[in-house]
Structure formats: structure tokens, C-alpha cells
Design a protein around this motif. Structure first.
Motif, short mmCIF file in Angstrom:
data_model
loop_
_atom_site.label_atom_id
_atom_site.label_comp_id
_atom_site.label_asym_id
_atom_site.label_seq_id
_atom_site.Cartn_x
_atom_site.Cartn_y
_atom_site.Cartn_z
N UNK A 25 134.68 67.72 -32.91
CA UNK A 25 135.80 67.57 -33.89
C UNK A 25 135.86 68.71 -34.52
N UNK A 26 136.85 68.56 -35.56
CA UNK A 26 137.34 69.61 -36.41
C UNK A 26 136.00 69.89 -37.39
N UNK A 27 135.23 71.01 -37.27
CA UNK A 27 134.35 71.69 -38.03
C UNK A 27 133.22 70.48 -38.19
N UNK A 84 135.88 67.69 -24.68
CA UNK A 84 136.94 67.31 -25.36
C UNK A 84 136.77 65.93 -26.24
N UNK A 85 137.61 66.07 -27.30
CA UNK A 85 137.67 64.70 -28.07
C UNK A 85 139.01 64.26 -27.58
N UNK A 86 139.17 62.92 -26.97
CA UNK A 86 140.18 62.43 -26.41
C UNK A 86 140.22 60.87 -26.46
N UNK A 87 141.05 60.36 -25.57
CA UNK A 87 141.11 58.67 -25.53
C UNK A 87 140.51 58.31 -24.01
N UNK A 109 130.60 70.33 -29.68
CA UNK A 109 131.56 70.31 -30.43
C UNK A 109 132.15 68.92 -30.43
N UNK A 130 138.94 56.29 -28.95
CA UNK A 130 138.63 57.52 -28.97
C UNK A 130 137.15 57.96 -28.30
N UNK A 190 144.12 60.97 -21.01
CA UNK A 190 145.28 61.85 -21.00
C UNK A 190 145.21 63.50 -20.80
N UNK A 191 144.01 63.69 -20.49
CA UNK A 191 143.93 65.15 -20.29
C UNK A 191 143.26 65.56 -18.84
#
Ligand SMILES: [Zn+2]
Lengths: 184, 88
Positions: free
Chosen positions: A74-76, A135-138, A72, A143, A121-122
Motif C-alpha cells: 500500500x501507499x508508503x 497488488x493490493x486489490x479485492x 509493497x 481487500x 478484478x485485475x
């Protein structure tokens, strides 16, 4: 004709080791971005099953079959790695070849989440971010996409143009956390 | 401040980009009076308390969100995907 030699995104930068951790470059093979056309997510799921034996991952997850992996992203949208995409996928999804677009590195060693906690930050500990989680994150200001491969490995995807920044940031955190762990 | 993305879960504020008041979703009719369009573009409430805003999960999944929050307490009351609220 000249036979050109491809240079990997992190050539000359990796591998490095600090404390109990190593950071090395990952060759994912082909990397293909897929975005199902409107209402075609189920069709893409079926097409992935037929062509590659894996399904469309849910948000925050990945699927795997042999060398093929679908993350996955990101969105769609998802990213298919490790395999040339089957022709039938184009019937239900927009596709683009991004094989040369990503710097991919693997941070290996126990508690790699301690290192990335300086940058991301997760919560990446296995209890919150288990095998196959995405995860999509920083990472610092970039990104990134992060994949947990098993209990001792975290794989980071960053834009190829930011490879040196990625290695610098992660290596600096490795050195710092290693020194902190070594302190009496 | 932390915002719960309906897709990604609870995330740090730095992953999000703030766009503005959610009133931007209430787009006037294309033939509406110029004054109506001017008000839509330029006039904003400045509430002390509940407000509805558009936030973008820029460093995450890329979804646009409607975030309801309290400007006095900084409490996030709720989040939803724009497409769920704007499905026309
Ligand atoms: Zn999100």
C-alpha cells in the motif's frame, strides 16, 4: 505451565486440490509492517539492505533475499516477512508485528489466474503480473494483497479473521473453473 | 468504469470509494465568516459535464485521488494524487 499449541489461521481448512490446482497454507514466519517516517524512505531502503540484504520495494513489487521477503503493501507501507526485523529499522520507520494477523495461502498450478479471475478484478496472468509482482486489490469483497511467486504460484494475504471466507471463495472458484475446463 | 490510480495503474471502479466534490480541498480560513463555512460545507454544483471529485483507492493502495470526469459521458479525463494538488 501449560504448553500452548499455536493454531494456524487455516487449520482444518487446507490443503485442498481441484482440477490442476492446489490451495495450501503458507507459514511466512514473522510478518512485520513497516511504514517509513516522512522523508525516510531512502533511509529505510538502506537499513533494509544492511539488516536483511534486500531493498525497499517499489509500488506493485517485492524484494527478496534468502528467507526474507519485503512486499509493497500500500501507499508508503511495506510488509517484511520471513525474518525478525533488525533493530535499526525502527530508526526510520513505524513498525508493528502482524505475524498472527494474516491468513496466507498459495494457489499452485498452471494458469492460477484463471481461477482468481472469478474473484479478483485485475489481470493476474504472468504476462501482466510477473514473478515478484504484488497488488493490493479485492478478492470477492475482501481487500487482499496478492504476490506472484513464480509462473505457477500466486500467494494471497487476507486478514486472519477472514480465513474461512478466503478459503471458501477460492475453493469455490477452483471447483467451478476445474469443471469448466473438464467439460467437453 | 475504470479509474487510473497514479500508484496502482488502471483499476476497476469497485476498488474505489467516492467521497464528493474536490471543492472540499479549498478549505476556508478558520476565521472566515460563518456564511463562507456554511457554503463550503453544504453547497455543491451539480454539473452536466466536467466535474472534479475526491475518490479513495480503498481496496488498493489507500491513496486519495482527484478524479476529473464527465458526468454526461462517464469519461475519466484525468487523475492525480491529492497530496500533489494540496501540498501546502
Ligand atoms: Zn492505488
Amino acid at each position: 505451565m501449560t504448553d500452548l499449541i499455536a493454531k494456524t489461521p487455516c487449520a482444518g481448512l487446507l490443503p485442498v486440490s481441484h482440477g490442476g490446482w492446489s490451495l495450501s497454507e503458507v507459514d511466512c514466519g514473522p510478518i512485520t509492517w513497516l511504514a517509513p517516517f516522512h522523508g525516510q524512505a531512502e533511509a529505510l531502503d538502506a537499513a533494509l539492505q544492511t539488516a536483511h540484504g534486500l531493498g525497499l520495494p517499489r509500488p506493485g513489487n517485492s524484494t527478496r533475499a534468502g528467507a526474507a521477503r519485503c512486499l509493497w503493501f500500500g501507499k508508503e507501507q511495506v510488509m517484511l516477512t520471513g525474518v525478525e526485523p533488525g533493530d535499526a529499522l525502527a530508526q526510520c520507520a513505524a513498525m508493528s508485528d502482524q505475524s498472527d494477523g494474516w491468513a496466507v495461502v498459495r494457489l499452485e498450478g498452471a494458469d492460477g489466474a484463471d481461477v482468481l479471475a472469478r474473484l479478483v478484478p485485475i489481470d493476474l496472468r504472468p504476462s501482466a503480473f510477473p514473478d515478484g509482482a504484488v497488488a493490493r486489490t479485492l478478492c470477492q469483497h475482501m481487500t487482499v494483497t496478492i504476490l506472484r511467486e513464480n509462473v505457477d504460484a500466486l500467494v494471497i494475504f487476507a486478514f486472519r479473521s477472514m480465513a474461512k471466507t478466503l478459503v471458501h471463495d477460492v475453493e469455490t472458484a477452483m471447483v467451478s473453473v476445474a469443471a469448466q475446463h473438464a467439460a467437453p | 468504469m475504470r479509474i487510473t490510480c497514479p500508484i496502482c495503474g488502471e483499476r476497476d471502479r469497485r476498488e474505489f470509494y467516492y467521497q464528493g466534490a474536490a471543492s472540499m480541498l479549498d478549505r476556508p480560513d478558520p476565521d472566515a465568516d460563518g456564511q463562507v463555512w456554511s457554503d463550503y460545507l453544504h453547497l455543491r454544483d451539480n454539473p452536466a459535464g466536467l466535474t472534479r471529485e475526491l475518490w479513495y483507492h480503498e481496496a488498493g493502495c489507500g491513496a486519495w485521488l482527484i478524479v476529473e470526469r464527465n458526468t454526461v459521458t462517464h469519461e475519466i479525463i484525468g487523475t492525480e494524487l491529492v497530496e500533489a494538488a494540496d501540498a501546502d
